[in-house]
Design an enzyme around this catalytic site. Structure first.
Site, PDB file in Angstrom:
ATOM      1  N   HIS A  84       0.835  -1.193   0.000  1.00 18.41           N
ATOM      2  CA  HIS A  84       0.000   0.000   0.000  1.00 18.41           C
ATOM      3  C   HIS A  84       0.874   1.249   0.000  1.00 18.41           C
ATOM      4  CE1 HIS A  84       0.588  -1.067   4.264  1.00 18.41           C
ATOM      5  NE2 HIS A  84       0.426   0.206   4.557  1.00 18.41           N
ATOM      6  N   ALA A  85       0.430   2.236  -0.759  1.00 18.56           N
ATOM      7  CA  ALA A  85       1.092   3.539  -0.796  1.00 18.56           C
ATOM      8  C   ALA A  85       0.258   4.509   0.028  1.00 18.56           C
ATOM      9  CB  ALA A  85       1.217   4.036  -2.230  1.00 18.56           C
TER      10      ALA A  85
END
Length: 135
Positions: free
Chosen positions: A93-94
């Site tokens: 995840h960013a």
């Protein structure tokens, strides 16, 4: 947990849902409007992301980095990704965090806050989604 968000079984304040990934509000944001962007298939970390998914995933991250300031009146964003160490959920995840000069964020110390209620979180998600949609 993030696979459940992607599949729709785990509730989330969605900002974007595309073939390349899903973006939703972090439930413990650094600043309100902090978005998490995840690829649609389960991938543990960035080294595990298949090359063919890279362009679409990072295009979505880039779109969010542009939409968040426009939607929230921020001056910019902080975009980050942990791989294994400090990765609280083992799904790539960013983080796309709204930033404003003088907001107090220093280095990698990320103080967390909470939304007052679901209505407030929904409002943030809707504002970002509207800018992404071109409105």
């Amino acid at each position: 947990m993030f696979c459940g968000v992607v599949a729709g079984g785990v509730p989330a304040f969605r900002v974007a849902d595309t073939p390349d990934g899903v973006a939703f509000l972090d439930i413990r944001p650094v600043f309100k409007g902090h978005v998490l962007v995840v690829p649609r298939p389960h991938v543990d970390d960035l080294p595990g992301l298949p090359g063919e998914l890279l362009p679409g995933f990072f295009a979505l991250v880039r779109r969010l980095a542009a939409a968040v300031p426009d939607a929230l009146g921020a001056q910019g964003t902080f975009v980050a990704m942990n791989n294994v160490v400090s990765q609280s959920v083992p799904h790539l995840h960013a983080h796309v965090v709204p930033r404003t000069k003088g907001d107090g964020l220093r280095g990698f110390f990320w103080p967390r806050t909470r939304y007052a209620d679901d209505a407030e979180a929904t409002g943030y998600a809707e504002r970002i989604a509207a800018v992404l949609a071109g409105g």
